[in-house]
Design a protein around this motif. Structure first.
Motif, PDB file in Angstrom:
ATOM      1  N   LYS A   1     102.334  21.281-105.479  1.00  0.00           N
ATOM      2  CA  LYS A   1     102.191  20.765-106.841  1.00  0.00           C
ATOM      3  C   LYS A   1     101.078  19.729-106.923  1.00  0.00           C
ATOM      4  CE  LYS A   1     106.975  21.548-108.299  1.00  0.00           C
ATOM      5  NZ  LYS A   1     108.266  20.919-108.720  1.00  0.00           N
ATOM      6  N   PHE A   2     101.013  18.858-105.924  1.00  0.00           N
ATOM      7  CA  PHE A   2      99.956  17.838-105.903  1.00  0.00           C
ATOM      8  C   PHE A   2      98.590  18.504-105.789  1.00  0.00           C
ATOM      9  CE2 PHE A   2      97.109  14.729-104.144  1.00  0.00           C
ATOM     10  CZ  PHE A   2      97.482  13.523-104.711  1.00  0.00           C
ATOM     11  N   ALA A   3      98.470  19.510-104.938  1.00  0.00           N
ATOM     12  CA  ALA A   3      97.195  20.218-104.784  1.00  0.00           C
ATOM     13  C   ALA A   3      96.771  20.866-106.090  1.00  0.00           C
ATOM     14  CB  ALA A   3      97.314  21.263-103.682  1.00  0.00           C
ATOM     15  N   ALA A   4      97.720  21.458-106.797  1.00  0.00           N
ATOM     16  CA  ALA A   4      97.413  22.100-108.073  1.00  0.00           C
ATOM     17  C   ALA A   4      96.963  21.079-109.113  1.00  0.00           C
ATOM     18  CB  ALA A   4      98.638  22.862-108.574  1.00  0.00           C
ATOM     19  N   LEU A   5      97.652  19.945-109.153  1.00  0.00           N
ATOM     20  CA  LEU A   5      97.335  18.908-110.135  1.00  0.00           C
ATOM     21  C   LEU A   5      95.928  18.359-109.936  1.00  0.00           C
ATOM     22  CD1 LEU A   5      98.313  17.016-112.433  1.00  0.00           C
ATOM     23  CD2 LEU A   5      99.184  15.486-110.646  1.00  0.00           C
ATOM     24  N   HIS A   6      95.534  18.199-108.672  1.00  0.00           N
ATOM     25  CA  HIS A   6      94.259  17.549-108.365  1.00  0.00           C
ATOM     26  C   HIS A   6      93.188  18.521-107.859  1.00  0.00           C
ATOM     27  CE1 HIS A   6      95.946  13.552-108.964  1.00  0.00           C
ATOM     28  NE2 HIS A   6      97.003  13.947-108.294  1.00  0.00           N
ATOM     29  N   LYS A   7      93.493  19.816-107.885  1.00  0.00           N
ATOM     30  CA  LYS A   7      92.534  20.862-107.480  1.00  0.00           C
ATOM     31  C   LYS A   7      92.007  20.628-106.060  1.00  0.00           C
ATOM     32  CE  LYS A   7      92.845  22.721-111.590  1.00  0.00           C
ATOM     33  NZ  LYS A   7      93.879  21.837-112.144  1.00  0.00           N
ATOM     34  N   VAL A   8      92.927  20.375-105.144  1.00  0.00           N
ATOM     35  CA  VAL A   8      92.560  20.181-103.740  1.00  0.00           C
ATOM     36  C   VAL A   8      92.434  21.551-103.069  1.00  0.00           C
ATOM     37  CG1 VAL A   8      93.216  19.132-101.546  1.00  0.00           C
ATOM     38  CG2 VAL A   8      93.831  18.011-103.699  1.00  0.00           C
ATOM     39  N   PRO A   9      91.283  21.900-102.508  1.00  0.00           N
ATOM     40  CA  PRO A   9      91.115  23.214-101.879  1.00  0.00           C
ATOM     41  C   PRO A   9      91.936  23.315-100.590  1.00  0.00           C
ATOM     42  CG  PRO A   9      89.172  21.861-101.513  1.00  0.00           C
ATOM     43  CD  PRO A   9      90.045  21.092-102.456  1.00  0.00           C
ATOM     44  N   LEU A  10      92.717  24.388-100.467  1.00  0.00           N
ATOM     45  CA  LEU A  10      93.606  24.572 -99.325  1.00  0.00           C
ATOM     46  C   LEU A  10      93.234  25.821 -98.527  1.00  0.00           C
ATOM     47  CD1 LEU A  10      97.073  23.988-101.087  1.00  0.00           C
ATOM     48  CD2 LEU A  10      95.510  22.265-100.162  1.00  0.00           C
ATOM     49  N   HIS A  11      93.513  25.770 -97.238  1.00  0.00           N
ATOM     50  CA  HIS A  11      93.331  26.926 -96.360  1.00  0.00           C
ATOM     51  C   HIS A  11      94.529  26.985 -95.436  1.00  0.00           C
ATOM     52  CE1 HIS A  11      90.679  29.148 -93.164  1.00  0.00           C
ATOM     53  NE2 HIS A  11      91.497  29.972 -93.802  1.00  0.00           N
ATOM     54  N   ILE A  12      95.378  27.989 -95.607  1.00  0.00           N
ATOM     55  CA  ILE A  12      96.575  28.166 -94.789  1.00  0.00           C
ATOM     56  C   ILE A  12      96.274  29.247 -93.768  1.00  0.00           C
ATOM     57  CG2 ILE A  12      99.039  28.739 -94.820  1.00  0.00           C
ATOM     58  CD1 ILE A  12      98.980  27.920 -97.835  1.00  0.00           C
ATOM     59  N   ARG A  13      96.344  28.903 -92.477  1.00  0.00           N
ATOM     60  CA  ARG A  13      95.878  29.828 -91.451  1.00  0.00           C
ATOM     61  C   ARG A  13      96.702  29.699 -90.174  1.00  0.00           C
ATOM     62  NH1 ARG A  13      90.117  27.531 -89.340  1.00  0.00           N
ATOM     63  NH2 ARG A  13      90.364  29.431 -88.103  1.00  0.00           N
ATOM     64  N   SER A  14      96.438  30.604 -89.243  1.00  0.00           N
ATOM     65  CA  SER A  14      97.161  30.616 -87.978  1.00  0.00           C
ATOM     66  C   SER A  14      96.588  29.593 -87.004  1.00  0.00           C
ATOM     67  CB  SER A  14      97.080  32.010 -87.342  1.00  0.00           C
ATOM     68  OG  SER A  14      97.579  31.994 -86.017  1.00  0.00           O
ATOM     69  N   LEU A  15      97.486  28.926 -86.279  1.00  0.00           N
ATOM     70  CA  LEU A  15      97.046  28.046 -85.207  1.00  0.00           C
ATOM     71  C   LEU A  15      96.497  28.852 -84.039  1.00  0.00           C
ATOM     72  CD1 LEU A  15      96.912  25.255 -83.766  1.00  0.00           C
ATOM     73  CD2 LEU A  15      99.284  25.648 -83.046  1.00  0.00           C
ATOM     74  N   TYR A  16      97.048  30.041 -83.831  1.00  0.00           N
ATOM     75  CA  TYR A  16      96.811  30.755 -82.583  1.00  0.00           C
ATOM     76  C   TYR A  16      95.752  31.867 -82.669  1.00  0.00           C
ATOM     77  CZ  TYR A  16     101.228  28.421 -81.704  1.00  0.00           C
ATOM     78  OH  TYR A  16     102.208  27.472 -81.588  1.00  0.00           O
ATOM     79  N   GLU A  17      95.324  32.209 -83.867  1.00  0.00           N
ATOM     80  CA  GLU A  17      94.358  33.295 -84.030  1.00  0.00           C
ATOM     81  C   GLU A  17      93.089  32.785 -84.705  1.00  0.00           C
ATOM     82  OE1 GLU A  17      95.947  36.818 -85.907  1.00  0.00           O
ATOM     83  OE2 GLU A  17      97.970  36.308 -85.255  1.00  0.00           O
ATOM     84  N   GLU A  18      91.957  33.304 -84.256  1.00  0.00           N
ATOM     85  CA  GLU A  18      90.675  32.958 -84.866  1.00  0.00           C
ATOM     86  C   GLU A  18      90.374  33.943 -85.993  1.00  0.00           C
ATOM     87  OE1 GLU A  18      88.433  30.646 -84.927  1.00  0.00           O
ATOM     88  OE2 GLU A  18      89.566  29.384 -83.559  1.00  0.00           O
ATOM     89  N   ARG A  19      90.983  33.705 -87.123  1.00  0.00           N
ATOM     90  CA  ARG A  19      90.755  34.570 -88.284  1.00  0.00           C
ATOM     91  C   ARG A  19      90.992  33.761 -89.545  1.00  0.00           C
ATOM     92  NH1 ARG A  19      95.873  38.691 -88.634  1.00  0.00           N
ATOM     93  NH2 ARG A  19      94.984  39.036 -90.703  1.00  0.00           N
TER      94      ARG A  19
END
Length: 233
Positions: free
Chosen positions: A208-226
């Motif tokens: 919700k905070f990210a949406a309110l303030h338009k914070v760019p997010l990247h959700i990714r794997s710790l173990y894979e390079e992708r």
């Protein structure tokens, strides 16, 4: 953060982020789950069950402090200049709603000054400091996610990356369905709609905070390079 092998992946990502962005703030969670020595639930099992209080939040905060100390020591061993900021120096000031505190304001002066001397700052997630009593408070389950997004906003970060044990946001639970697919990008609204308690890809308050303030997010794997899932408006 749960073991040395996992932290090797963490350090590798930090090294790459420093090369790309020059300055990196790392927010850490506690190590592991209930039953493992330094997890939040294991620490809370040390005291009688009680309502959230100064004591429960102080004890809960120790898990992230331990993680930050361990990671910082390991990063330094790899030759990366790094330091830890916590408590007042971290600048996250809250009310006294122990267990699920609200952030009143964020003072990034110490963080900004520290970046003059270190390319990597490690901050224990999930915690703040009460404006009135100056005691540790916590930001609810999954609160390290909120810590990261709040810093991302106040420091005008290029991106806030979440490293998980899944490739990113998937079309369904990858541990139950082998035919799932990765969702490469989505809106803030779409992210909030798929967050289901108690298993949350990131904390609801953080989303919700990210949406309110338009914070760019990247959700990714710790173990894979992708590439994982990018979240934006």
């Amino acid at each position: 953060m749960q073991n040395h092998q996992s932290r090797k992946f963490v350090i590798s990502h930090i090294q790459k982020a420093i090369s790309k962005h020059q300055k990196v703030l790392v927010v850490v969670s506690a190590m592991g789950r209930r039953g493992q020595y330094y997890s939040t639930d294991t620490l809370l099992d040390l005291i009688p069950p009680s309502a959230n209080s100064i004591e429960t939040d102080l004890l809960s905060a120790c898990g992230e402090l331990i993680s930050a100390s361990v990671l910082c020591a390991e990063i330094k061993k790899e030759g990366i200049p790094a330091t830890i900021l916590y408590g007042k120096s971290a600048g996250i000031i809250t009310n006294e709603a122990y267990g699920n505190a609200d952030i009143l304001y964020v003072d990034t002066k110490e963080v900004t000054n520290t970046f003059k001397d270190y390319p990597c700052i490690i901050v224990p997630g999930f915690q703040g400091l009460s404006e009135i009593s100056q005691t540790f408070t916590t930001l609810g389950r999954g609160g390290s996610d909120l810590t990261a997004v709040v810093y991302g906003h106040h420091l005008n970060a290029d991106i806030v990356e979440f490293y998980k044990n899944v490739p990113g946001v998937m079309t369904s639970d990858p541990f139950k369905n082998e035919s799932v697919q990765l969702i490469s990008s989505m809106s803030y609204e779409e992210l909030q709609n798929i967050i289901i308690e108690p298993v949350e890809i990131i904390q609801k308050r953080a989303a919700k905070f990210a949406a309110l303030h338009k914070v760019p997010l990247h959700i990714r794997s710790l173990y894979e390079e992708r590439d994982g899932t990018y979240v934006y408006q």
